[in-house]
Structure formats: structure tokens, C-alpha cells
Scaffold this motif. Structure first.
Motif, PDB file in Angstrom:
ATOM      1  N   PHE A   1       0.853  -1.189   0.000  1.00 44.16           N
ATOM      2  CA  PHE A   1       0.000   0.000   0.000  1.00 44.16           C
ATOM      3  C   PHE A   1       0.891   1.242   0.000  1.00 44.16           C
ATOM      4  CE2 PHE A   1      -1.927  -3.499   2.274  1.00 44.16           C
ATOM      5  CZ  PHE A   1      -3.135  -3.645   1.597  1.00 44.16           C
TER       6      PHE A   1
ATOM      7  N   TRP B   1       0.905   5.591  -0.368  1.00 44.26           N
ATOM      8  CA  TRP B   1       0.174   6.860  -0.360  1.00 44.26           C
ATOM      9  C   TRP B   1       0.991   7.888  -1.120  1.00 44.26           C
ATOM     10  CZ3 TRP B   1       0.313  10.987   3.942  1.00 44.26           C
ATOM     11  CH2 TRP B   1      -0.664  11.969   3.706  1.00 44.26           C
TER      12      TRP B   1
ATOM     13  N   PHE C   1      -1.729  -1.165  -3.981  1.00 43.49           N
ATOM     14  CA  PHE C   1      -2.772  -0.141  -3.882  1.00 43.49           C
ATOM     15  C   PHE C   1      -2.076   1.214  -3.761  1.00 43.49           C
ATOM     16  CE2 PHE C   1      -4.966  -3.943  -2.812  1.00 43.49           C
ATOM     17  CZ  PHE C   1      -6.314  -3.729  -3.105  1.00 43.49           C
TER      18      PHE C   1
ATOM     19  N   VAL D   1      -2.791   5.070  -3.078  1.00 45.03           N
ATOM     20  CA  VAL D   1      -3.831   5.887  -2.470  1.00 45.03           C
ATOM     21  C   VAL D   1      -3.498   7.367  -2.642  1.00 45.03           C
ATOM     22  CG1 VAL D   1      -5.034   6.414  -0.316  1.00 45.03           C
ATOM     23  CG2 VAL D   1      -4.190   4.086  -0.745  1.00 45.03           C
TER      24      VAL D   1
ATOM     25  N   THR E   1      -5.877   1.947  -8.070  1.00 44.29           N
ATOM     26  CA  THR E   1      -5.910   3.359  -7.677  1.00 44.29           C
ATOM     27  C   THR E   1      -7.065   3.609  -6.722  1.00 44.29           C
ATOM     28  OG1 THR E   1      -4.936   4.036  -9.782  1.00 44.29           O
ATOM     29  CG2 THR E   1      -6.114   5.724  -8.517  1.00 44.29           C
ATOM     30  N   MET E   2      -6.744   4.190  -5.574  1.00 45.17           N
ATOM     31  CA  MET E   2      -7.732   4.507  -4.551  1.00 45.17           C
ATOM     32  C   MET E   2      -7.825   6.022  -4.408  1.00 45.17           C
ATOM     33  SD  MET E   2      -8.785   1.497  -3.196  1.00 45.17           S
ATOM     34  CE  MET E   2      -8.883   0.979  -4.919  1.00 45.17           C
ATOM     35  N   ASN E   3      -8.902   6.621  -4.895  1.00 40.58           N
ATOM     36  CA  ASN E   3      -9.037   8.081  -4.875  1.00 40.58           C
ATOM     37  C   ASN E   3      -9.885   8.606  -3.717  1.00 40.58           C
ATOM     38  OD1 ASN E   3      -8.974   8.117  -8.445  1.00 40.58           O
ATOM     39  ND2 ASN E   3      -7.369   8.807  -7.068  1.00 40.58           N
ATOM     40  N   ASN E   4     -10.053   7.806  -2.677  1.00 41.23           N
ATOM     41  CA  ASN E   4     -10.726   8.266  -1.453  1.00 41.23           C
ATOM     42  C   ASN E   4      -9.773   8.035  -0.288  1.00 41.23           C
ATOM     43  OD1 ASN E   4     -12.497   9.060   0.536  1.00 41.23           O
ATOM     44  ND2 ASN E   4     -13.736   7.207   0.457  1.00 41.23           N
ATOM     45  N   PRO E   5      -8.740   8.887  -0.179  1.00 42.85           N
ATOM     46  CA  PRO E   5      -7.643   8.576   0.743  1.00 42.85           C
ATOM     47  C   PRO E   5      -7.928   8.791   2.214  1.00 42.85           C
ATOM     48  CG  PRO E   5      -7.259  10.693  -0.296  1.00 42.85           C
ATOM     49  CD  PRO E   5      -8.501  10.118  -0.941  1.00 42.85           C
TER      50      PRO E   5
ATOM     51  N   TRP F   1      -7.820   5.895   4.663  1.00 46.83           N
ATOM     52  CA  TRP F   1      -6.588   5.113   4.633  1.00 46.83           C
ATOM     53  C   TRP F   1      -5.550   5.613   5.631  1.00 46.83           C
ATOM     54  CZ3 TRP F   1      -5.573   0.770   1.630  1.00 46.83           C
ATOM     55  CH2 TRP F   1      -6.547   0.435   0.666  1.00 46.83           C
TER      56      TRP F   1
ATOM     57  N   THR G   1     -11.501   0.499   4.682  1.00 47.03           N
ATOM     58  CA  THR G   1     -10.289   0.003   4.031  1.00 47.03           C
ATOM     59  C   THR G   1     -10.426  -1.480   3.703  1.00 47.03           C
ATOM     60  OG1 THR G   1      -8.906   1.662   5.129  1.00 47.03           O
ATOM     61  CG2 THR G   1      -7.813  -0.314   4.313  1.00 47.03           C
TER      62      THR G   1
END
Length: 315
Positions: free
Chosen positions: A196, A198, A255, A257, A287-291, A294, A305
């Protein structure tokens, strides 16, 4: 003779009524006493000594502890913010709640008329002394050792608000979710490794096994850590990782983020170093666009999560 019997029965009946009346009165008084004790509040130890918590606080200020409050079914009188930034993932529950600066300036705090203030650590008192906040409302400060564990933090909030049973239930439900997630991911990816990352601006941070939701995913769900993360040096943990270093990431799944417009996504897309990693080559970068959830330690954040990871890896 009949008159004597009737007289005795009448006397017994009267005595019985009197006893019942006294019993009911004692029971009612006992109930009232319990209610009064609850309303009077309880004295608890905390990082700055002892504080008497109101029995039924209705206007609670607990900056950066909103996850625990919402999990217990409590709405704060105001929510943590830095400028216009708030805990985005909680806005479905807190969208109508006014904001207050993260460091609780005394004037802003006073204007909210709280009947209970809760700080997540002694270092959180940035704009005033404990005594100054105590003059506004009873103030509880988490000890650092409690604040360092999201489970302990939630449990302690249950104790503060006299909702221990609710906290226990929330944690039990979370543990069930962890077990279901573990079963789903074991079936979907087995022992394939997951990482993961960020991205913030042009920088990249790798979640090690003690960081936010990664702690749950690695240590409770049992996801396999890539050797890259296991071998991170202390000074590399939660410090920006150079792109060249990220090229060594040996995870099967990654992932990433960050907000949708973060420069980091474009950097990765155009980097031959990144594109040569196993996850990128096998199209297993998500791709995780709601950080917001996290990078928060809280039961609601961790539930979200777990859902996000499960949704991607079980498609």
C-alpha cells in the motif's frame, strides 16, 4: 368466631398491602438513586489526573476522535478541521456538523458551549492549558499509551461516555468482518503479496505493518507483506520513498492511495522504473481516490479500508 377470622384476614390483607407499598417505594427510590448517580457523573483517571465526567453529556468536543464517537452513535457538537479539510470519510454522518480548528482555540471552544472536552493526547493541547479548558468544561486527556492503539481508544471512549457495551459490540462486529475478509482474500489471492502506497504531491509513502489500515490487513487479516516492506529500514518508515527505490517493490498487488489529481499518479504512469515492477507489469495496481480513511486509525476507517481491498482483489 367468623368475626375473629374476618378480622385476622383483614389485618393480614392490610399488612400485605403495606408491605407491598413499602417494597414498591423502596424499589422506586433505588431506581431513582441509580438514575441520580448516573446523572451525577463518574470520576475517571486520565493523563492530567482525575476528572468528573457528566452523566449524560450532550455537547461533546473530541477533535480527531470523531471515528470513535460516530462508531458509538454519538454526534459531536463540532468536528475537527484544518482550514476546509475535514475527515471526508465521516461526512455522510457529520456533514451538517460545524467545524472547529484542530487545535481547539479557546475562544472557538468556548463558543461551542461544550459540556465535555476530550483530547487524544497531552501533546494535543496547543492553544491553552488544561486548567483553561477545564474552566470551559470537564476535560479528559487520553494517555499516550491508550491513544497509540485504536482499539484501546474506542474502548476508552466507551468508558468515558458510559457506553462500554456499545464499544464491545462494535469491536466484536469488526472482528467478525476481519474473519470474513480473511476468508475472501485467502480464496482470491492466497499468499500473493500486497503493498500500500500513499502519494501526496510528488512524494510517495509506503505503509509498513504498523501503519493505519495496513496493520489490520497484515497482522489480523494476514495479507502477505512483500520483502521490500519487511526490509524497510527504520528511517525509511513513513518517510518519502524515492521513485528509484519504489522500483524495487516486489509486491504482486499494489494499492496506490491519493486524491485524483495528485501529481504522483502521473509520475508513476510515466516512469519506466515503476512500470517494470511486478504489479505494474501484471496490471495489478489499484488506484484509490478516497484517501481519507486510509490514513486514520479508527474502526470505521478500517472497515472502509477492508471493504476497498476486498472489492478490488475479489473481482
Amino acid at each position: 368466631m367468623k368475626k375473629s377470622i374476618l378480622s385476622i384476614l383483614s389485618l393480614l390483607f392490610t399488612l400485605t398491602l403495606f408491605a407491598c407499598s413499602n417494597s414498591e417505594e423502596e424499589s422506586a427510590n433505588s431506581g431513582n438513586t441509580e438514575q441520580e448517580n448516573t446523572n451525577e457523573g463518574r470520576t475517571l483517571e486520565h493523563a492530567s489526573g482525575e476528572v468528573t465526567i457528566p452523566g449524560n453529556p450532550e455537547r461533546i468536543l473530541a477533535p480527531y476522535l470523531e471515528d470513535s464517537l460516530v462508531a458509538l452513535g454519538v454526534e459531536p457538537v463540532a468536528q475537527w478541521s484544518i482550514g476546509e479539510d475535514v475527515l471526508d470519510y465521516l461526512q455522510p454522518q457529520l456533514g451538517d456538523v460545524p467545524t472547529i480548528s484542530w487545535d481547539l482555540p479557546l475562544e472557538q471552544t468556548l463558543s461551542q458551549e461544550p459540556d465535555l472536552i476530550i483530547f487524544n493526547s497531552p501533546s494535543s493541547l496547543q492553544n491553552g492549558t488544561y486548567e483553561e479548558y477545564e474552566q470551559i468544561a470537564p476535560t479528559y486527556i487520553y494517555k499516550d499509551e491508550v491513544n497509540s492503539s485504536w482499539r484501546e481508544r474506542l474502548t476508552r471512549m466507551g468508558e468515558i461516555l458510559n457506553k462500554q457495551d456499545v464499544a464491545d459490540e462494535v469491536l466484536a462486529e469488526f472482528d467478525e468482518k476481519v474473519e470474513k475478509t480473511k476468508e475472501s482474500l485467502e480464496e482470491a489471492i492466497g499468499d500473493e503479496s500486497v503493498a500500500f502506497i500513499w502519494t501526496l504531491g510528488e512524494e510517495f509513502y509506503v505503509f509498513e505493518s504498523s501503519r493505519y489500515g495496513a496493520e489490520v490487513l497484515y497482522n489480523e487479516v494476514g495479507l502477505t507483506q512483500p520483502e521490500f516492506i519487511q526490509n524497510l529500514e527504520q528511517e525509511e518508515q513513513w518517510n518519502p520513498i524515492a521513485l528509484e527505490k519504489l522500483g524495487e517493490l516486489d509486491a504482486d498487488h499494489v494499492f496506490v492511495v491519493g486524491e485524483e489529481n495528485e501529481t504522483g499518479f502521473e509520475i508513476l504512469e510515466n516512469s519506466s522504473v515503476w512500470q517494470s515492477t511486478p504489479a505494474a507489469k501484471n496490471d495489478q495496481v489499484y488506484t484509490m481516490n478516497n484517501p481519507s480513511h486510509w490514513t486514520i486509525d479508527g474502526v470505521i476507517a478500517h472497515e472502509m479500508t477492508l471493504d476497498a481491498v476486498t472489492d478490488e482483489l475479489t473481482k
